[in-house]
Scaffold this active site. Structure first.
Site, PDB file in Angstrom:
ATOM      1  CB  SER A  22      -0.895  -0.027   1.254  1.00  0.00           C
ATOM      2  OG  SER A  22      -1.199   1.263   1.705  1.00  0.00           O
TER       3      SER A  22
HETATM    4  N1  LIG Z   1      -6.674   7.914   2.039  1.00  0.00           N
HETATM    5  C1  LIG Z   1      -6.286   6.746   2.779  1.00  0.00           C
HETATM    6  C2  LIG Z   1      -6.424   5.526   1.899  1.00  0.00           C
HETATM    7  C3  LIG Z   1      -6.360   4.257   2.708  1.00  0.00           C
HETATM    8  C4  LIG Z   1      -6.688   3.042   1.868  1.00  0.00           C
HETATM    9  O1  LIG Z   1      -7.542   3.096   0.985  1.00  0.00           O
HETATM   10  N2  LIG Z   1      -6.020   1.953   2.174  1.00  0.00           N
HETATM   11  C5  LIG Z   1      -6.241   0.742   1.435  1.00  0.00           C
HETATM   12  C6  LIG Z   1      -4.904   0.111   1.080  1.00  0.00           C
HETATM   13  S1  LIG Z   1      -4.008   1.170  -0.002  1.00  0.00           S
HETATM   14  C7  LIG Z   1      -7.026  -0.238   2.297  1.00  0.00           C
HETATM   15  O2  LIG Z   1      -6.808  -0.323   3.483  1.00  0.00           O
HETATM   16  N3  LIG Z   1      -7.957  -0.979   1.689  1.00  0.00           N
HETATM   17  C8  LIG Z   1      -8.716  -1.991   2.354  1.00  0.00           C
HETATM   18  C9  LIG Z   1     -10.101  -1.563   2.705  1.00  0.00           C
HETATM   19  O3  LIG Z   1     -10.420  -0.346   2.571  1.00  0.00           O
HETATM   20  O4  LIG Z   1     -10.893  -2.426   3.096  1.00  0.00           O
HETATM   21  C10 LIG Z   1      -4.856   6.907   3.293  1.00  0.00           C
HETATM   22  O5  LIG Z   1      -4.093   7.660   2.676  1.00  0.00           O
HETATM   23  O6  LIG Z   1      -4.522   6.322   4.323  1.00  0.00           O
END
Ligand SMILES: N[C@@H](CCC(=O)N[C@@H](CS)C(=O)NCC(=O)O)C(=O)O
Length: 217
Positions: free
Chosen positions: A13
């Site tokens: 990520s």
């Molecule tokens: N804007 C957030 C984005 C966080 C995000 O979307 N993380 C993703 C991984 S890149 C995640 O955890 N996805 C799993 C989910 O939302 O269930 C940040 O910068 O922390």
């Protein structure tokens, strides 16, 4: 420095890697807790109890539970940095750093995400017309880097960590940035950041290997 700050993360990520780069720069060692997103670990009750939005990175520092990578980077730099160079106290300088953090989230990585996520995770054909807005954003960033080492000037800030984590995701998926000279020079300079390889490159390359063939770049 050893403080009990927990970080729930996965190295594929980009937002998590921005936080890892910040920690490397200030010498902060996290209590790291890997969340395997493809196994759905972010939906386990114990993680949802911390972060009902079920996303990583999520940080726990005492009674502060924080998600959203950019405020986590700013917080860590303010709370644990040796000085205010990574996230300046001066309101005008800080506003410049914030502008780039918001640019990364709302425009730069957002535009890439619109192109990349449907083929990467939904089995759709890549829509290469969606690369035009990405190229436009690269052009802006390239022009803002003219005459500068880092995005806001001569010293690195958390905005560089956020943007380079995004850009590395893009380049490791096969997006070529050679046409933007300032951007290319800056990306190369960022490779000298503390812990760059482990904190950023390894995870970006892993994600890139999974997605690259689906984007047909
Ligand atoms: N804007 C957030 C984005 C966080 C995000 O979307 N993380 C993703 C991984 S890149 C995640 O955890 N996805 C799993 C989910 O939302 O269930 C940040 O910068 O922390």
């Amino acid at each position: 420095m050893s403080v009990p700050v927990d970080l729930y993360y996965t190295d594929i990520s980009a937002p998590c890697r921005a936080v890892l780069l910040t920690a490397e720069s200030i010498g902060l060692k996290f209590n790291k807790k890997v969340i395997n997103l493809s196994a759905g670990e972010q939906h386990k009750p114990e993680f949802l109890a911390l972060n009902p939005q079920h996303c990583v990175p999520t940080m726990v520092d005492g009674d502060l539970i924080l998600w959203e990578s950019r405020p986590i980077c700013s917080y860590l730099a303010s709370q644990y940095g040796n000085d205010d160079s990574l996230y300046p106290k001066d309101p005008k300088k800080r506003a410049e750093v914030d502008r780039f953090l918001y640019f990364d989230m709302g425009t730069f990585y957002h535009r890439w995400g619109k192109f990349m996520y449907p083929p990467a995770f939904k089995g759709q054909q890549p829509d290469h017309s969606l690369l035009e807005p990405v190229r436009e954003a690269c052009g802006w960033l390239d022009s803002w880097l003219e005459g500068k080492d880092y995005v806001t000037g001569s010293n690195v800030t958390v905005a560089d960590f956020s943007l380079i984590a995004s850009l590395t995701t893009m380049t490791e998926m096969g997006f070529n940035i050679d046409q933007w000279k300032n951007l290319s020079v800056w990306a190369k300079l960022c490779k000298d950041l503390p812990g760059y390889h482990e904190a950023n490159h390894v995870g970006a390359a892993k994600f890139g290997a999974f997605v690259k063939s689906k984007l047909q770049l």
